[in-house]
Design a protein around this motif. Structure first.
Motif, PDB file in Angstrom:
ATOM      1  N   ARG A  60      68.631  16.439 -10.233  1.00 23.61           N
ATOM      2  CA  ARG A  60      67.757  17.427  -9.588  1.00 23.61           C
ATOM      3  C   ARG A  60      67.492  17.029  -8.143  1.00 23.61           C
ATOM      4  O   ARG A  60      67.576  17.854  -7.235  1.00 23.61           O
ATOM      5  N   ALA A  61      67.138  15.757  -7.953  1.00 22.18           N
ATOM      6  CA  ALA A  61      66.811  15.272  -6.618  1.00 22.18           C
ATOM      7  C   ALA A  61      67.996  15.421  -5.667  1.00 22.18           C
ATOM      8  O   ALA A  61      67.824  15.762  -4.491  1.00 22.18           O
ATOM      9  N   VAL A  62      69.195  15.159  -6.174  1.00 22.93           N
ATOM     10  CA  VAL A  62      70.393  15.296  -5.337  1.00 22.93           C
ATOM     11  C   VAL A  62      70.513  16.731  -4.832  1.00 22.93           C
ATOM     12  O   VAL A  62      70.711  16.962  -3.630  1.00 22.93           O
ATOM     13  N   PHE A  63      70.369  17.703  -5.723  1.00 24.49           N
ATOM     14  CA  PHE A  63      70.567  19.087  -5.299  1.00 24.49           C
ATOM     15  C   PHE A  63      69.419  19.612  -4.435  1.00 24.49           C
ATOM     16  O   PHE A  63      69.660  20.422  -3.531  1.00 24.49           O
ATOM     17  N   VAL A  64      68.214  19.153  -4.663  1.00 18.97           N
ATOM     18  CA  VAL A  64      67.115  19.531  -3.771  1.00 18.97           C
ATOM     19  C   VAL A  64      67.403  18.982  -2.376  1.00 18.97           C
ATOM     20  O   VAL A  64      67.219  19.670  -1.366  1.00 18.97           O
ATOM     21  N   GLU A  65      67.895  17.756  -2.304  1.00 16.98           N
ATOM     22  CA  GLU A  65      68.230  17.171  -1.004  1.00 16.98           C
ATOM     23  C   GLU A  65      69.386  17.912  -0.343  1.00 16.98           C
ATOM     24  O   GLU A  65      69.383  18.107   0.878  1.00 16.98           O
ATOM     25  N   VAL A  66      70.363  18.329  -1.126  1.00 16.12           N
ATOM     26  CA  VAL A  66      71.471  19.117  -0.575  1.00 16.12           C
ATOM     27  C   VAL A  66      70.911  20.372   0.095  1.00 16.12           C
ATOM     28  O   VAL A  66      71.298  20.708   1.218  1.00 16.12           O
ATOM     29  N   TRP A  67      69.989  21.051  -0.577  1.00 18.09           N
ATOM     30  CA  TRP A  67      69.399  22.262  -0.010  1.00 18.09           C
ATOM     31  C   TRP A  67      68.702  21.959   1.317  1.00 18.09           C
ATOM     32  O   TRP A  67      68.882  22.666   2.303  1.00 18.09           O
ATOM     33  N   HIS A  68      67.919  20.900   1.333  1.00 18.64           N
ATOM     34  CA  HIS A  68      67.136  20.587   2.531  1.00 18.64           C
ATOM     35  C   HIS A  68      67.986  20.064   3.688  1.00 18.64           C
ATOM     36  O   HIS A  68      67.668  20.328   4.850  1.00 18.64           O
ATOM     37  N   LEU A  69      69.032  19.325   3.394  1.00 25.04           N
ATOM     38  CA  LEU A  69      69.808  18.676   4.460  1.00 25.04           C
ATOM     39  C   LEU A  69      71.108  19.394   4.824  1.00 25.04           C
ATOM     40  O   LEU A  69      71.831  18.942   5.704  1.00 25.04           O
ATOM     41  N   ALA A  70      71.414  20.495   4.174  1.00 21.69           N
ATOM     42  CA  ALA A  70      72.667  21.207   4.466  1.00 21.69           C
ATOM     43  C   ALA A  70      72.822  21.568   5.943  1.00 21.69           C
ATOM     44  O   ALA A  70      73.927  21.438   6.481  1.00 21.69           O
ATOM     45  N   PRO A  71      71.760  21.984   6.648  1.00 20.88           N
ATOM     46  CA  PRO A  71      71.961  22.295   8.066  1.00 20.88           C
ATOM     47  C   PRO A  71      72.474  21.092   8.865  1.00 20.88           C
ATOM     48  O   PRO A  71      73.343  21.235   9.727  1.00 20.88           O
ATOM     49  N   ALA A  75      76.230  20.933  10.607  1.00 27.26           N
ATOM     50  CA  ALA A  75      76.303  20.708  12.049  1.00 27.26           C
ATOM     51  C   ALA A  75      77.195  19.510  12.382  1.00 27.26           C
ATOM     52  O   ALA A  75      77.891  19.510  13.393  1.00 27.26           O
ATOM     53  N   ASP A  76      77.172  18.501  11.517  1.00 24.53           N
ATOM     54  CA  ASP A  76      77.977  17.299  11.749  1.00 24.53           C
ATOM     55  C   ASP A  76      79.405  17.449  11.229  1.00 24.53           C
ATOM     56  O   ASP A  76      80.215  16.547  11.395  1.00 24.53           O
ATOM     57  N   GLN A  77      79.708  18.564  10.581  1.00 27.44           N
ATOM     58  CA  GLN A  77      81.032  18.844  10.017  1.00 27.44           C
ATOM     59  C   GLN A  77      81.513  17.706   9.115  1.00 27.44           C
ATOM     60  O   GLN A  77      82.613  17.199   9.243  1.00 27.44           O
TER      61      GLN A  77
END
Length: 150
Positions: A60-71, A75-77
């Motif tokens: 769960r924590a991994v996917f919540v972090e994916v949502w928050h850090l995707a931008p 941006a870093d490709q």
């Protein structure tokens, strides 16, 4: 420890394309990424932490972090699958340090909070994906007595 590629479900869009869409806050893309990777991430995490219940919380924590850090990732490709793998590895390490007592335990209720946040981001899953609910299961709050009850 990496996400086992054999468990990554195929899809029309690459993981990188999905991460770019998630960076633009596309919830449908997040749902597709989640469905493609959840089993692979869970297997990776389960191998690291050992406990199925801890693996659910870390996944769960991994996917919540994916949502928050995707931008930031978009941006870093960065390679999307490698990025999700790195998040999972770091989260496993954090959980193991907590279990070993080398890190203070998480705040009470944190795992449930992450479960609710992940459920909110994913929204109601389609009926064909209800089996994924086992990774999201969060106990509903206990019913509150009404003001007039004694």
């Amino acid at each position: 420890m990496r996400v086992p590629p054999a468990y990554v479900l195929p899809g029309r869009e690459s993981v990188d394309d999905l991460v770019k869409r998630i960076a633009d806050r596309d919830r449908a893309a997040f749902g597709r990424l989640y469905r493609r990777l959840v089993r692979a991430v869970f297997i990776q995490v389960r191998e690291g932490v050992g406990s199925p219940s801890a693996a659910v919380a870390v996944t769960r924590a991994v996917f919540v972090e994916v949502w928050h850090l995707a931008p930031r990732c978009a941006a870093d490709q960065v390679d999307g699958l490698a990025w999700v793998t790195a998040i999972a590895v770091r989260r496993v390490g954090e959980r193991l340090r907590e279990i070993d007592g080398r890190r203070p335990p998480l705040i009470s209720g944190y795992d449930e909070f992450l479960g609710r946040e992940l459920t909110a981001v994913l929204g109601e899953p389609p009926a064909s994906h209800r089996a994924d609910q086992r990774f999201l299961s969060v106990s509903p709050p206990a019913p509150q007595p009404s003001a007039g009850s004694t």
